[in-house]
Design a protein around this motif. Structure first.
Motif, PDB file in Angstrom:
ATOM      1  N   GLY A 161     -16.320   2.093  14.880  1.00 51.84           N
ATOM      2  CA  GLY A 161     -14.789   2.012  14.533  1.00 51.84           C
ATOM      3  C   GLY A 161     -14.740   2.664  13.473  1.00 51.84           C
ATOM      4  O   GLY A 161     -15.884   3.095  12.814  1.00 51.84           O
ATOM      5  N   ILE A 162     -13.277   2.567  12.858  1.00 48.19           N
ATOM      6  CA  ILE A 162     -12.384   3.661  11.605  1.00 48.19           C
ATOM      7  C   ILE A 162     -14.114   3.736  10.454  1.00 48.19           C
ATOM      8  O   ILE A 162     -13.730   1.998  10.178  1.00 48.19           O
ATOM      9  N   LYS A 163     -14.231   4.070   9.765  1.00 50.94           N
ATOM     10  CA  LYS A 163     -14.826   3.480   8.385  1.00 50.94           C
ATOM     11  C   LYS A 163     -14.067   3.743   6.817  1.00 50.94           C
ATOM     12  O   LYS A 163     -13.977   3.381   6.344  1.00 50.94           O
ATOM     13  N   GLU A 164     -13.374   4.656   7.221  1.00 53.56           N
ATOM     14  CA  GLU A 164     -12.013   4.614   6.009  1.00 53.56           C
ATOM     15  C   GLU A 164     -10.830   6.132   5.869  1.00 53.56           C
ATOM     16  O   GLU A 164     -10.477   6.732   8.068  1.00 53.56           O
ATOM     17  N   ILE A 165      -9.895   5.339   5.688  1.00 50.57           N
ATOM     18  CA  ILE A 165      -9.293   6.541   6.350  1.00 50.57           C
ATOM     19  C   ILE A 165      -8.192   7.205   4.800  1.00 50.57           C
ATOM     20  O   ILE A 165      -7.988   6.163   3.744  1.00 50.57           O
ATOM     21  N   GLN A 166      -7.262   8.358   5.069  1.00 50.68           N
ATOM     22  CA  GLN A 166      -6.959   8.504   3.471  1.00 50.68           C
ATOM     23  C   GLN A 166      -5.625   7.294   3.336  1.00 50.68           C
ATOM     24  O   GLN A 166      -4.808   7.487   4.259  1.00 50.68           O
ATOM     25  N   CYS A 167      -5.113   7.337   1.890  1.00 54.93           N
ATOM     26  CA  CYS A 167      -4.463   6.312   2.329  1.00 54.93           C
ATOM     27  C   CYS A 167      -3.883   6.482   0.869  1.00 54.93           C
ATOM     28  O   CYS A 167      -4.011   7.389   0.032  1.00 54.93           O
ATOM     29  N   GLU A 168      -2.450   6.301   0.619  1.00 53.18           N
ATOM     30  CA  GLU A 168      -1.587   6.218  -0.628  1.00 53.18           C
ATOM     31  C   GLU A 168      -0.967   4.876  -0.515  1.00 53.18           C
ATOM     32  O   GLU A 168      -0.007   4.147  -0.006  1.00 53.18           O
ATOM     33  N   LEU A 169      -1.044   3.875  -1.500  1.00 53.69           N
ATOM     34  CA  LEU A 169       0.013   3.351  -2.099  1.00 53.69           C
ATOM     35  C   LEU A 169       0.085   3.127  -2.556  1.00 53.69           C
ATOM     36  O   LEU A 169       0.248   3.752  -4.517  1.00 53.69           O
ATOM     37  N   HIS A 170       1.186   2.038  -2.513  1.00 58.27           N
ATOM     38  CA  HIS A 170       2.725   2.178  -3.596  1.00 58.27           C
ATOM     39  C   HIS A 170       2.926   0.587  -3.371  1.00 58.27           C
ATOM     40  O   HIS A 170       3.094  -0.103  -2.720  1.00 58.27           O
ATOM     41  N   VAL A 171       3.961  -0.210  -4.054  1.00 59.36           N
ATOM     42  CA  VAL A 171       3.910  -1.020  -4.508  1.00 59.36           C
ATOM     43  C   VAL A 171       5.489  -1.520  -4.706  1.00 59.36           C
ATOM     44  O   VAL A 171       5.990  -0.535  -5.810  1.00 59.36           O
ATOM     45  N   ALA A 172       6.150  -2.413  -3.930  1.00 65.49           N
ATOM     46  CA  ALA A 172       7.939  -2.768  -4.252  1.00 65.49           C
ATOM     47  C   ALA A 172       7.366  -4.604  -4.939  1.00 65.49           C
ATOM     48  O   ALA A 172       7.087  -5.107  -4.639  1.00 65.49           O
ATOM     49  N   HIS A 173       8.986  -4.490  -5.432  1.00 69.39           N
ATOM     50  CA  HIS A 173       8.964  -6.034  -6.945  1.00 69.39           C
ATOM     51  C   HIS A 173      10.321  -6.307  -6.320  1.00 69.39           C
ATOM     52  O   HIS A 173      11.160  -5.045  -6.484  1.00 69.39           O
ATOM     53  N   GLU A 187       9.248  -9.051 -12.854  1.00 64.63           N
ATOM     54  CA  GLU A 187       9.294  -8.271 -12.430  1.00 64.63           C
ATOM     55  C   GLU A 187       8.095  -6.816 -13.857  1.00 64.63           C
ATOM     56  O   GLU A 187       7.589  -6.553 -13.457  1.00 64.63           O
ATOM     57  N   ALA A 188       8.159  -7.323 -14.958  1.00 66.31           N
ATOM     58  CA  ALA A 188       7.341  -7.085 -15.989  1.00 66.31           C
ATOM     59  C   ALA A 188       5.575  -7.273 -15.194  1.00 66.31           C
ATOM     60  O   ALA A 188       5.670  -6.382 -16.330  1.00 66.31           O
ATOM     61  N   PHE A 189       5.661  -8.328 -15.005  1.00 62.41           N
ATOM     62  CA  PHE A 189       3.784  -8.813 -14.905  1.00 62.41           C
ATOM     63  C   PHE A 189       3.380  -7.918 -14.637  1.00 62.41           C
ATOM     64  O   PHE A 189       2.991  -7.354 -14.125  1.00 62.41           O
ATOM     65  N   VAL A 190       4.479  -7.538 -12.572  1.00 62.10           N
ATOM     66  CA  VAL A 190       3.880  -6.687 -11.621  1.00 62.10           C
ATOM     67  C   VAL A 190       3.848  -5.085 -11.966  1.00 62.10           C
ATOM     68  O   VAL A 190       3.358  -4.629 -11.768  1.00 62.10           O
ATOM     69  N   GLU A 196      -1.099  -0.791 -14.930  1.00 63.30           N
ATOM     70  CA  GLU A 196      -2.590  -1.657 -15.096  1.00 63.30           C
ATOM     71  C   GLU A 196      -4.289   0.345 -14.428  1.00 63.30           C
ATOM     72  O   GLU A 196      -5.052   0.277 -14.967  1.00 63.30           O
ATOM     73  N   ARG A 197      -3.435  -0.574 -12.666  1.00 59.36           N
ATOM     74  CA  ARG A 197      -4.473   0.187 -12.058  1.00 59.36           C
ATOM     75  C   ARG A 197      -3.924   1.732 -11.693  1.00 59.36           C
ATOM     76  O   ARG A 197      -4.279   2.694 -10.957  1.00 59.36           O
ATOM     77  N   GLY A 198      -3.056   2.470 -11.600  1.00 57.95           N
ATOM     78  CA  GLY A 198      -1.736   3.384 -11.914  1.00 57.95           C
ATOM     79  C   GLY A 198      -1.507   3.255 -10.223  1.00 57.95           C
ATOM     80  O   GLY A 198      -1.109   4.262  -9.831  1.00 57.95           O
ATOM     81  N   ILE A 199      -0.864   2.436 -10.143  1.00 58.19           N
ATOM     82  CA  ILE A 199      -0.225   2.226  -8.728  1.00 58.19           C
ATOM     83  C   ILE A 199       0.787   2.951  -8.689  1.00 58.19           C
ATOM     84  O   ILE A 199       1.455   2.220  -9.813  1.00 58.19           O
ATOM     85  N   PRO A 200       1.461   3.555  -7.446  1.00 57.43           N
ATOM     86  CA  PRO A 200       3.483   3.485  -8.021  1.00 57.43           C
ATOM     87  C   PRO A 200       4.532   2.389  -8.126  1.00 57.43           C
ATOM     88  O   PRO A 200       3.877   1.754  -6.799  1.00 57.43           O
ATOM     89  N   PHE A 201       5.114   1.654  -9.017  1.00 56.50           N
ATOM     90  CA  PHE A 201       6.149   0.432  -8.625  1.00 56.50           C
ATOM     91  C   PHE A 201       7.541   0.718  -8.232  1.00 56.50           C
ATOM     92  O   PHE A 201       7.902   2.129  -8.945  1.00 56.50           O
ATOM     93  N   HIS A 202       7.832   0.358  -7.487  1.00 63.23           N
ATOM     94  CA  HIS A 202       9.461   0.764  -7.148  1.00 63.23           C
ATOM     95  C   HIS A 202      10.343  -0.878  -7.514  1.00 63.23           C
ATOM     96  O   HIS A 202       9.261  -2.367  -6.768  1.00 63.23           O
ATOM     97  N   ASN A 203      11.127  -0.774  -7.630  1.00 66.76           N
ATOM     98  CA  ASN A 203      11.807  -2.426  -7.987  1.00 66.76           C
ATOM     99  C   ASN A 203      12.958  -2.172  -7.186  1.00 66.76           C
ATOM    100  O   ASN A 203      13.830  -1.186  -7.802  1.00 66.76           O
TER     101      ASN A 203
END
Length: 600
Positions: A161-173, A187-190, A196-203
């Motif tokens: 099976g597939i071992k890895e795949i290119q990925c973009e990670l985003h977070v929505a709150h 909201e402030a916590f998320v 801290e992880r450098g993940i794009p945040f969308h509120n």
């Protein structure tokens, strides 16, 4: 809502843990002493509410060690295999099935990018999913979180099976703004967690939107006008916003991204096994069909990610990679790693039906079933049986639909409606209305009753709610949608007579012009045919009761031996004036002799 940092110790105990680490390192047994981690855990669970300090875990055994690629300095204790379960579900339920549908060469996964959009409320479940997914990321050379791969294989995995795949990670709150300062603190916590992880945040905030109950469920609407907050409206708002955001993220193109045709996406939510059990019970309480008494699906059907400005063949999914996990597993994972989350105090109340099922019904069922394991086995059995029934019914129903001469109308097989025909009609109704109409089992039963009980009636109409009607014409059923009343105003004229109001042989579908005697003050009124459920239990004086007091229409129907479940659907003829509405006739079905009824 308040912060939860569950591994909290007084300074003395924190020092004791540090001491156990130092002793282990000095003695050379840090990675080989099974009692080392156990001793730390005993110290951690001796909490003192009077004094809290966060504790950094310094060591763990090899079997518990999981490194986060986005933060190489952080390592996770994962006794419950949370990260492993999320990895397996992402690979087996989401990514590999999608890859298998693409007709490309064996190296296709190297050219495909998946956009993962995490819905994170800040609560226990979504925070655990956030940490599990980020632990699977592997940064590429430019150290950008938007240029990563997600690891989908275990260290000892030798499969094809597939071992890895290119990925973009985003977070929505989503800030629903229903709990005052606590909502803003969520909201402030998320947002801090993502930073801290450098993940794009969308509120998204409730007050920033204009809501309308008529538009909130439509994915092609961008504006809605103000209404009060409800759980159902909020859920539809979140789903619409998540789909819109995923579409924007997947379809965005620049010199650093893969062309659109190789990009796709998924919205990840943190539903777990306990949520799935609750869903089965809620469906049971709603009266769902046996074929639908299953739990939550790990992956939804795909949906197109298209916009007016950017048509595309890209697709998206809703996915739930924690369904194989229980709430206790998630809690243990967070506690063992001293991870913070936010607690929504409303979850402990029984204001909502799901909360009541979770807080009262399931604990009682657990006691009656003989424990947690026994109850889970019962739920698993119901889920498996329901899925088997659903699969078999769907295959037969789909075959029946394919055999029909036309897909715009439903063709009855005869005067009997079996379970295959029921399922076929349910699928067909959903399909031809673009999922706007989802018939309940009770509604389908009403249609079945009408077909089987009155086989000689080849023309009739049944109201199934939300301005939809099922109309029979011969052996064909059609769906009609009204924007106003169930029927338009009938043609009529005024005559000077006190004779019979109408021909008793006229039927509801008749276009016959009706002659009615009315007083002069109602000459500008409107004559319509409605259902009793639309006009209420008004008083009515039939011709044959002239000289007596009017009676409530439902009392009349009871006296005419009309079954209770038929009364609300009984047609009545109404004259509507400027200030009131009067019933002038009622259509009584002749159920005893299976004949068309009469106006009375």
């Amino acid at each position: 809502m308040s912060y939860h940092l569950l591994s909290r110790l007084r300074p003395l105990r924190a020092s004791a843990i540090l001491f156990t680490n130092i002793v282990s390192v000095c003695s050379g047994f840090l990675w080989h002493q099974p009692h080392h981690l156990s001793l730390q855990r005993q110290l951690i669970h001796h909490q003192d509410a009077s004094s809290y300090v966060p504790v950094q875990r310094f060591s763990m055994s090899n079997r518990d060690l999981v490194s986060s690629a986005t933060d190489r300095g952080h390592e996770f204790v994962d006794d419950g295999n949370i990260i492993s379960a999320v990895r397996s579900s992402l690979r087996d339920d989401l990514i590999q099935p999608h890859i298998d549908t693409i007709s490309t060469n064996n190296d296709s996964s190297q050219d495909i990018t998946v956009v993962l959009l995490l819905a994170v409320s800040g609560g226990r479940d979504s925070v655990a999913l956030f940490h599990a997914v980020t632990a699977l990321l592997r940064k590429n050379n430019d150290d950008s979180i938007l240029n990563t791969t997600i690891c989908l294989s275990h260290d000892n995995d030798s499969g094809d099976g597939i071992k890895e795949i290119q990925c973009e990670l985003h977070v929505a709150h989503f800030n629903h703004e229903q709990r005052r300062d606590n909502s803003d603190e969520d909201e402030a916590f998320v947002q801090r967690l993502c930073a801290e992880r450098g993940i794009p945040f969308h509120n998204y905030s409730w007050s920033d939107e204009e809501f309308s109950s008529a538009k909130v469920g439509q994915t092609d609407e961008n504006t809605m006008s103000g209404i009060s907050f409800t759980q159902d409206i909020a859920r539809k708002w979140r789903r619409r916003k998540l789909r819109d955001l995923l579409s924007d993220l997947v379809l965005q193109t620049n010199k650093n991204t893969i062309r659109d045709t190789n990009r796709w996406g998924a919205i990840l939510t943190a539903h777990h096994g306990d949520d799935s059990d609750e869903t089965i019970l809620l469906k049971l309480l709603r009266g769902s069909h046996l074929s639908n008494l299953r739990g939550i699906e790990a992956r939804s059907d795909k949906f197109d990610l298209t916009t007016d400005m950017s048509p595309s063949t890209c697709v998206g999914y809703f996915a739930k990679p924690m369904l194989q996990l229980r709430k206790n597993d998630i809690t243990n994972f967070l506690e063992s790693n001293a991870l913070e989350w936010r607690e929504d105090e409303s979850n402990a109340t029984n204001k909502y039906k799901r909360n009541k099922v979770r807080n009262e019904l399931i604990p009682l069922m657990r006691e009656l079933a003989g424990g947690e394991e026994a109850l889970q086995k019962r739920f698993n059995n119901i889920d498996q049986q329901s899925r088997a029934i659903s699969k078999d019914l769907k295959e037969r129903a789909t075959s029946y639909l394919a055999s029909m001469p036309s897909q715009s109308e439903f063709w009855l097989p005869g005067d009997e409606v079996d379970i295959i025909c029921e399922e076929a009609f349910h699928i067909w109704a959903s399909r031809v209305t673009d999922r706007q109409l989802q018939l309940s089992y009770d509604q389908i039963n009403r249609i079945k009753f009408q077909v089987e009980r009155y086989p000689s009636r080849l023309q009739w109409t049944i109201d199934v709610g939300d301005l939809w009607r099922v109309q029979r014409n011969g052996h064909i059923l059609a769906l009609l949608h009204d924007t106003e009343n169930i029927s338009d105003s009938l043609p009529w004229c005024i005559v000077e007579t006190k004779s019979v109001l109408f021909d008793v042989n006229d039927q509801i579908e008749s276009d016959t012009e009706l002659f009615i005697s009315i007083p002069p003050e109602l000459e500008n009124s409107t004559l319509t045919i409605k259902r009793i459920k639309d006009v209420g239990n008004l008083r009515f004086l039939p011709q044959w009761r002239e000289g007596r007091s009017p009676m409530k229409i439902k009392e009349l129907l009871r006296g005419q031996k009309i079954p209770l479940h038929h009364r609300d659907e009984t047609p009545v003829m109404c004259i509507s004036g400027e200030t009131d509405e009067q019933i002038v006739a009622v259509h009584i079905d002749d159920l005893e002799k299976s004949r068309d009824g009469k106006w009375k």
